[in-house]
Design a protein around this motif. Structure first.
Motif, mmCIF file in Angstrom:
data_model
loop_
_atom_site.group_PDB
_atom_site.id
_atom_site.type_symbol
_atom_site.label_atom_id
_atom_site.label_comp_id
_atom_site.label_asym_id
_atom_site.label_seq_id
_atom_site.Cartn_x
_atom_site.Cartn_y
_atom_site.Cartn_z
ATOM 1 N N THR A 1 6.064 9.820 -0.022
ATOM 2 C CA THR A 1 4.552 10.742 0.085
ATOM 3 C C THR A 1 4.761 12.135 -0.520
ATOM 4 O OG1 THR A 1 4.959 10.072 2.789
ATOM 5 C CG2 THR A 1 3.694 12.243 2.462
ATOM 6 N N ASN A 2 3.749 12.113 -1.322
ATOM 7 C CA ASN A 2 3.530 13.660 -2.021
ATOM 8 C C ASN A 2 4.321 13.371 -3.854
ATOM 9 O OD1 ASN A 2 2.412 15.307 0.199
ATOM 10 N ND2 ASN A 2 3.972 15.325 0.854
ATOM 11 N N ARG A 3 4.707 11.994 -3.425
ATOM 12 C CA ARG A 3 5.494 11.844 -4.519
ATOM 13 C C ARG A 3 5.201 11.966 -5.750
ATOM 14 N NH1 ARG A 3 8.340 6.086 -4.490
ATOM 15 N NH2 ARG A 3 9.910 6.805 -3.067
ATOM 16 N N ALA A 4 3.655 11.840 -5.944
ATOM 17 C CA ALA A 4 2.647 11.872 -7.385
ATOM 18 C C ALA A 4 2.424 13.469 -7.116
ATOM 19 C CB ALA A 4 1.251 10.847 -7.227
ATOM 20 N N ALA A 5 2.330 14.173 -5.877
ATOM 21 C CA ALA A 5 2.335 15.166 -6.070
ATOM 22 C C ALA A 5 3.746 16.028 -6.863
ATOM 23 C CB ALA A 5 2.061 16.498 -5.151
ATOM 24 N N VAL A 6 4.922 15.974 -6.235
ATOM 25 C CA VAL A 6 6.343 16.239 -6.769
ATOM 26 C C VAL A 6 6.074 16.162 -8.146
ATOM 27 C CG1 VAL A 6 8.585 16.117 -6.605
ATOM 28 C CG2 VAL A 6 6.619 16.280 -4.773
ATOM 29 N N LEU A 7 6.022 15.092 -9.152
ATOM 30 C CA LEU A 7 5.736 14.668 -10.267
ATOM 31 C C LEU A 7 4.552 15.830 -11.038
ATOM 32 C CD1 LEU A 7 6.666 12.936 -12.458
ATOM 33 C CD2 LEU A 7 5.222 11.097 -11.456
ATOM 34 N N ARG A 8 3.407 15.995 -10.800
ATOM 35 C CA ARG A 8 2.491 16.616 -11.853
ATOM 36 C C ARG A 8 3.255 18.168 -11.433
ATOM 37 N NH1 ARG A 8 -1.633 13.315 -8.426
ATOM 38 N NH2 ARG A 8 -2.302 11.629 -9.446
ATOM 39 N N VAL A 9 3.167 18.226 -10.375
ATOM 40 C CA VAL A 9 3.875 19.875 -10.194
ATOM 41 C C VAL A 9 5.486 20.029 -11.037
ATOM 42 C CG1 VAL A 9 4.760 21.481 -9.068
ATOM 43 C CG2 VAL A 9 2.999 19.874 -8.086
ATOM 44 N N SER A 10 6.414 19.732 -10.857
ATOM 45 C CA SER A 10 7.203 19.360 -11.733
ATOM 46 C C SER A 10 6.570 19.988 -13.760
ATOM 47 C CB SER A 10 8.497 18.114 -11.491
ATOM 48 O OG SER A 10 7.902 17.739 -11.896
ATOM 49 N N VAL A 11 6.064 18.262 -13.930
ATOM 50 C CA VAL A 11 6.014 18.351 -15.355
ATOM 51 C C VAL A 11 5.275 19.278 -15.307
ATOM 52 C CG1 VAL A 11 5.233 17.094 -16.846
ATOM 53 C CG2 VAL A 11 6.381 15.879 -15.088
ATOM 54 N N ALA A 12 3.574 19.324 -14.990
ATOM 55 C CA ALA A 12 3.218 21.024 -15.252
ATOM 56 C C ALA A 12 3.818 22.205 -15.460
ATOM 57 C CB ALA A 12 2.386 20.828 -14.294
ATOM 58 N N CYS A 13 4.606 22.693 -14.302
ATOM 59 C CA CYS A 13 5.392 24.191 -14.582
ATOM 60 C C CYS A 13 6.931 23.492 -15.315
ATOM 61 C CB CYS A 13 6.118 24.194 -12.821
ATOM 62 S SG CYS A 13 4.300 24.471 -12.134
ATOM 63 N N MET A 14 6.974 22.932 -16.107
ATOM 64 C CA MET A 14 7.630 22.571 -17.152
ATOM 65 C C MET A 14 7.755 23.049 -18.623
ATOM 66 S SD MET A 14 10.858 22.525 -18.006
ATOM 67 C CE MET A 14 12.158 22.086 -16.667
ATOM 68 N N ALA A 15 6.695 21.848 -17.906
ATOM 69 C CA ALA A 15 5.790 22.017 -19.809
ATOM 70 C C ALA A 15 4.746 22.991 -20.303
ATOM 71 C CB ALA A 15 4.610 20.630 -19.715
ATOM 72 N N LEU A 16 4.409 23.709 -19.108
ATOM 73 C CA LEU A 16 2.792 24.608 -20.115
ATOM 74 C C LEU A 16 3.621 25.775 -20.265
ATOM 75 C CD1 LEU A 16 0.494 24.622 -17.745
ATOM 76 C CD2 LEU A 16 0.252 23.146 -19.884
ATOM 77 N N PRO A 17 4.809 26.385 -18.856
ATOM 78 C CA PRO A 17 5.531 27.841 -19.043
ATOM 79 C C PRO A 17 6.687 27.466 -20.970
ATOM 80 C CG PRO A 17 5.709 27.110 -17.219
ATOM 81 C CD PRO A 17 4.978 25.899 -18.187
ATOM 82 N N PHE A 18 7.068 26.343 -20.972
ATOM 83 C CA PHE A 18 7.386 25.854 -21.320
ATOM 84 C C PHE A 18 7.377 25.964 -22.914
ATOM 85 C CE2 PHE A 18 10.327 23.707 -25.349
ATOM 86 C CZ PHE A 18 11.457 24.328 -25.506
ATOM 87 N N ALA A 19 5.353 25.178 -23.379
ATOM 88 C CA ALA A 19 4.939 25.900 -24.705
ATOM 89 C C ALA A 19 4.524 26.915 -24.984
ATOM 90 C CB ALA A 19 4.031 25.060 -24.513
ATOM 91 N N ALA A 20 4.449 28.119 -23.997
ATOM 92 C CA ALA A 20 3.907 29.032 -23.825
ATOM 93 C C ALA A 20 5.297 30.182 -24.123
ATOM 94 C CB ALA A 20 3.314 30.289 -22.069
ATOM 95 N N GLY A 21 6.007 30.317 -23.695
ATOM 96 C CA GLY A 21 7.177 30.865 -23.938
ATOM 97 C C GLY A 21 7.694 30.707 -25.409
ATOM 98 N N PHE A 22 7.646 29.433 -25.765
ATOM 99 C CA PHE A 22 8.370 29.054 -27.270
ATOM 100 C C PHE A 22 7.252 29.981 -28.066
ATOM 101 C CE2 PHE A 22 7.882 26.451 -31.003
ATOM 102 C CZ PHE A 22 9.887 26.417 -31.255
ATOM 103 N N ALA A 23 5.909 29.962 -28.159
ATOM 104 C CA ALA A 23 4.800 30.475 -28.967
ATOM 105 C C ALA A 23 5.026 32.180 -28.564
ATOM 106 C CB ALA A 23 3.577 29.830 -28.216
ATOM 107 N N LEU A 24 5.432 32.367 -28.024
ATOM 108 C CA LEU A 24 5.327 34.188 -27.883
ATOM 109 C C LEU A 24 6.427 34.362 -28.700
ATOM 110 C CD1 LEU A 24 4.169 36.441 -26.239
ATOM 111 C CD2 LEU A 24 5.178 35.961 -24.041
ATOM 112 N N ALA A 25 7.643 33.694 -27.958
ATOM 113 C CA ALA A 25 8.953 33.923 -28.815
ATOM 114 C C ALA A 25 8.848 34.117 -29.985
ATOM 115 C CB ALA A 25 9.610 33.514 -28.036
ATOM 116 N N LEU A 26 8.350 32.651 -30.750
ATOM 117 C CA LEU A 26 7.890 33.002 -32.275
ATOM 118 C C LEU A 26 6.943 34.227 -32.551
ATOM 119 C CD1 LEU A 26 7.547 29.087 -32.718
ATOM 120 C CD2 LEU A 26 9.633 30.882 -33.479
ATOM 121 N N ALA A 27 6.296 34.703 -31.941
ATOM 122 C CA ALA A 27 5.275 35.510 -32.197
ATOM 123 C C ALA A 27 5.655 36.496 -32.118
ATOM 124 C CB ALA A 27 3.861 35.528 -32.098
#
Length: 438
Positions: A111-137
């Motif tokens: 139950t809710n395994r697909a939601a857990v996978l989507r949320v965990s991946v999105a909440c890792m990948a998007l912030p990582f990319a945003a933080g990486f780009a901002l820190a370089l700037a």
């Protein structure tokens, strides 16, 4: 250290004076932490929020600004090593406790395994990319390519972390720990943070290897070997010891407690020798015993409160002593600070919201998931302290990230209360509580 204190410490009573000034620091820290936690609860916030804020206020940002002489007397009369060692020791024990309390059984539920996978991946990948780009700037153009990459990796990791201990305390206070949303958020945060800690270990190894591929590869291999030995060798031995000692009813023998402390410290020393900081060893020793509920209960009863009441405020204050909000003294600095807060919040909250909506949750439920995943608190403070110790983030970046951690944690409880009310209003009349507590 002040001149008067230096002269005094040169006298025959050096050890007694050192103890006196250290006890003075600890008295102020522990009592202030209790007051901060109580004040936060009165304001409808989690106690952890008050403890974090009071730790910052005890530093140069407020106490040192209002009364510099008293501040120096309290915190600069003794060498800083005592507070630093106690803070590090507390983190090792705390990280063991955090690892112990990860409930990986949630991740086995269909139950809710697909939601857990989507949320965990999105909440890792998007912030990582945003933080990486901002820190370089943010990095000065004069910095080397290696230094800019190290800084960007640490900022990106800090953006990606969710503070599972802080989130757990907030969920308990709001009664969300057994709800559908609670299961999704806790499971996603657990997966998120496990990946985050492994990522931080690898980023630290990469930084310390100075981009020497051989040295970096060796550190990664040693980390993998340590994890393998912990799971395949140490875990069965500890489980065998637990079967003989049989902790139960929130109690454990003194021999078991002593043995557990020894294992935690050996694990911490091992990762310290590998070069990825002692806290990872403590954390992994907890993770390998997550499925021992009697041990978890006994640890909480005998050690958990002491770690929370004594060691945790020391860490928050140690972070506060390194944070100077007044150091952000230009419009540009505050512009970057707002960018850090805004981008980190949008990436984490937006990623969680989008993933939850894709999983069939409605608007209030998805917003609650986003705000829960945006809670950073303690975990980010640990990450950025590692980065500051390694010298890969600047003092100003450190301060900006501390402010971001506070803001992201402070907004969580009010936002959850607001959307919980909306979820109840949107629920079918026959089951008005189902959205929030199903």
């Amino acid at each position: 250290m002040s001149t008067a204190a230096s002269d005094a410490l040169a006298s025959p009573q050096k050890n007694e004076l050192l103890l006196f000034y250290t006890l003075l620091e600890l008295t102020v820290i522990v009592l202030a932490g209790r007051l901060g936690g109580a004040a936060a609860r009165r304001c409808g916030q989690s106690a952890a929020v008050g403890e974090i804020i009071i730790g910052i206020l005890l530093g140069p940002s407020l106490f040192g600004w209002l009364s510099p002489r008293t501040f120096d007397f309290v915190f600069h009369s003794a060498p800083p090593e005592a507070l630093q060692v106690l803070s590090s020791l507390g983190l090792v024990l705390l990280m063991f406790q955090i690892g112990l309390e990860f409930d990986f059984s949630h991740l086995r539920q269909s139950t809710n395994r697909a939601a857990v996978l989507r949320v965990s991946v999105a909440c890792m990948a998007l912030p990582f990319a945003a933080g990486f780009a901002l820190a370089l700037a943010m990095s000065p153009s004069s910095a080397s390519a290696g230094a800019r990459l190290d800084s960007a990796l640490f900022v990106a990791t800090a953006f990606s972390i969710t503070a599972l201990p802080t989130l757990g305390r907030i969920m308990l206070e709001l009664g969300l720990e057994r709800s559908k949303l609670g299961v999704i958020a806790v499971s996603a945060a657990a997966a998120n943070d496990v990946v985050g800690w492994l990522l931080l270990a690898l980023v630290t190894a990469l930084t310390l290897s100075n981009f020497d591929a051989g040295r970096w590869g060796l550190k990664v291999a040693l980390v993998g070997l340590f994890v393998w030995v912990s799971i395949k060798v140490v875990r069965p031995l500890l489980k065998s010891a637990l079967r003989r000692s049989e902790p139960r009813d929130g109690k454990m023998s003194t021999n078991l407690l002593g043995g557990m402390l020894g294992v935690i410290f050996i694990g911490a020393m091992a990762t310290s020798e590998i070069g990825i900081f002692a806290i990872f060893g403590g954390f992994l020793m907890g993770v390998i015993l997550y499925d021992e509920p009697e041990l978890v209960a006994a640890w909480r009863a005998r050690v958990g409160d002491f770690v929370t009441v004594f060691f945790l405020p020391i860490f928050f204050t140690y972070t506060g002593l390194r944070t100077s909000i007044g150091g952000l003294d230009t419009v540009t600095d505050w512009g970057w600070c707002l960018a850090v807060i805004g981008l980190a919040t949008i990436a984490k909250l937006g990623g969680g919201y989008w993933a939850a909506r894709r999983s069939g949750l409605d608007h209030p439920e998805s917003a609650m998931i986003g705000f829960m995943m945006n809670t950073r608190g303690l975990m980010e403070l640990i990450v950025i302290n590692v980065g500051l110790d390694l010298g890969v983030i600047s003092q100003k970046q450190f301060t900006m990230l501390v402010i971001m951690a506070i803001v992201s944690t402070v907004i969580t409880t009010p936002a959850l209360r607001h959307y919980m009310a909306r979820a109840r209003r949107n629920a079918p009349s026959a089951a008005p509580e189902s959205s929030a507590s199903a």
